[in-house]
Design an enzyme around this catalytic site. Structure first.
Site, PDB file in Angstrom:
ATOM      1  N   ARG A  85       0.814  -1.211   0.000  1.00  0.00           N
ATOM      2  CA  ARG A  85       0.000   0.000   0.000  1.00  0.00           C
ATOM      3  C   ARG A  85       0.849   1.263   0.000  1.00  0.00           C
ATOM      4  NH1 ARG A  85      -4.436   2.068   4.536  1.00  0.00           N
ATOM      5  NH2 ARG A  85      -5.857   3.127   3.078  1.00  0.00           N
ATOM      6  N   SER A  96      -7.048   7.114  -0.496  1.00  0.00           N
ATOM      7  CA  SER A  96      -7.077   5.656  -0.481  1.00  0.00           C
ATOM      8  C   SER A  96      -8.120   5.271   0.561  1.00  0.00           C
ATOM      9  CB  SER A  96      -5.700   5.091  -0.106  1.00  0.00           C
ATOM     10  OG  SER A  96      -5.738   3.683  -0.020  1.00  0.00           O
ATOM     11  N   SER A  97      -9.176   4.587   0.131  1.00  0.00           N
ATOM     12  CA  SER A  97     -10.325   4.317   1.003  1.00  0.00           C
ATOM     13  C   SER A  97      -9.954   3.423   2.172  1.00  0.00           C
ATOM     14  CB  SER A  97     -11.444   3.645   0.191  1.00  0.00           C
ATOM     15  OG  SER A  97     -11.909   4.493  -0.822  1.00  0.00           O
ATOM     16  N   GLN A  98     -10.839   3.367   3.151  1.00  0.00           N
ATOM     17  CA  GLN A  98     -10.633   2.499   4.305  1.00  0.00           C
ATOM     18  C   GLN A  98     -10.561   1.054   3.827  1.00  0.00           C
ATOM     19  OE1 GLN A  98     -13.753   2.619   7.238  1.00  0.00           O
ATOM     20  NE2 GLN A  98     -12.474   1.701   8.816  1.00  0.00           N
ATOM     21  N   PRO A  99      -9.494   0.339   4.129  1.00  0.00           N
ATOM     22  CA  PRO A  99      -9.313  -1.007   3.578  1.00  0.00           C
ATOM     23  C   PRO A  99     -10.433  -1.995   3.903  1.00  0.00           C
ATOM     24  CG  PRO A  99      -7.225  -0.167   4.340  1.00  0.00           C
ATOM     25  CD  PRO A  99      -8.260   0.820   4.784  1.00  0.00           C
TER      26      PRO A  99
END
Length: 365
Positions: free
Chosen positions: A32, A78-81
């Site tokens: 990531r 980057s969205s919440q995983p």
């Protein structure tokens, strides 16, 4: 797999992420940090850059990483995983599937899709965001992902896909996505009562189009025809400084307040039953609150997790009664989860750039 990514996957599982072996392997293998190489905004507003203390540890937390701001407004992230995992699980991707992604973001979501064997075409309206995502994917050695700078409303003309996933909040579904994906599904966050619940949408560009709810979420809002107003549109979220003074007008009805997921279930039902439902930041209270906003945009009634009601403005009494009615209906319906609703979408928006928007709901029997 590094220890950081191993712990990352374990954290996602603890947070309830539905990880298949293939999806768990994707989160464990995709770095990531490569996708936030220019850094991200910390919660305190400062900027975290690679190499600074705690950078990697934060990257591998189940947190949104804001990677671009305009003034004070986040415009890319980057969205919440764990949310990504829920959406990818709902997409039900297998090796060889062709996936249309609307909203490239950092490229991380496309990299996860590639890791499970999908071929991805990702579109982002912000050219610089698309450029950075493309560069990150190259650095990470990710194959079978093409990033295009353009208006996601049009999708990828002339191409066909097995699935589509949208990583930005929209008011409705583009008919072009329906045309290009055939039977779907399209996994997409669609505005409802000031939030963006994720829907799994199926249909054709000429209809009928139906959907089910996957999960609650909140996303940055798209631009252009995807944000068109329609008959069932709710008011935009309201900051605390815009509201009149609110005071309690109905007492708590539950000794044990609703947990966050139950509160979101109530919130969804309120949006079905009341077109003025939205989220508001009440003065003196942390977080956002389900609020039935009055026509002035400054008053109305807020429903709290314990079932109490606070209201303010000239229509406080009327809106309190309407809030109590929402609570009564939800209790009478046995507190349905948002996933129990079945949605019919109708064509709306500009006739030249229409979108399919939620228009009717029924509870599954």
């Amino acid at each position: 797999m590094t220890d950081l990514r191993r712990r990352f996957v374990e954290q996602l599982r603890r947070h309830g992420a539905p990880l298949t072996p293939e999806l768990a392997a994707a989160f464990a293998s995709v770095p990531r940090e490569i996708f936030v190489a220019d850094g991200f905004q910390r919660r305190d507003g400062t900027w975290a850059e690679p190499g600074t203390a705690g950078f990697l540890e934060t990257v591998y937390q189940d947190e949104v990483l804001v990677t671009k701001v305009h003034g004070r407004t986040p415009v890319s992230s980057s969205s919440q995983p764990s949310l990504m995992a829920v959406m990818l699980s709902a997409l039900d991707v297998s090796a060889g599937h062709r996936v249309l992604e609307i909203g490239a973001g950092t490229g991380y979501n496309a990299a996860l899709l590639s890791a499970v064997g999908a071929e991805v075409t990702s579109i982002d309206v912000q050219a610089d965001v698309a450029d950075r995502a493309r560069a990150a994917l190259t650095r990470a050695g990710v194959e079978k992902v093409r990033v295009i700078a353009g208006d996601g409303y049009a999708g990828a003309p002339g191409q066909r896909f097995d699935r589509a996933i949208v990583t930005v909040g929209v008011a409705g579904v583009s008919p072009h996505w329906l045309q290009q994906t055939g039977p779907g599904p399209i996994v997409v966050p669609v505005e409802h009562a000031g939030t963006h619940p994720v829907l799994a949408v199926r249909g054709t560009m000429d209809g009928p189009v139906t959907a089910t709810v996957v999960c609650p979420s909140g996303f940055m809002t798209a631009a252009g025809p995807l944000t068109a107003q329609h008959a069932r549109a709710h008011p935009h979220p309201v900051p605390a400084e815009s509201l009149a003074t609110f005071a309690e007008t109905a007492p708590a009805r539950w000794e044990q307040p609703l947990d966050p997921y139950e509160y979101r279930d109530l919130w969804y039902a309120a949006g079905v039953w009341h077109t003025r439902a939205t989220q508001a930041a009440l003065p003196g209270r942390d977080g956002s609150t389900l609020t039935l906003l009055d026509e002035t945009g400054t008053g109305g009634a807020a429903i709290l997790p314990d079932g109490s009601v606070m209201a303010g403005g000239g229509g406080a009494q009327r809106y309190t009664a309407e809030a109590v009615e929402v609570l009564d209906r939800w209790d009478a319906a046995n507190r349905p989860p948002m996933q129990a609703w079945r949605i019919t979408l109708e064509r709306a928006g500009d006739p030249d750039t229409p979108i399919w928007c939620p228009a009717a709901w029924e509870l599954a029997r």
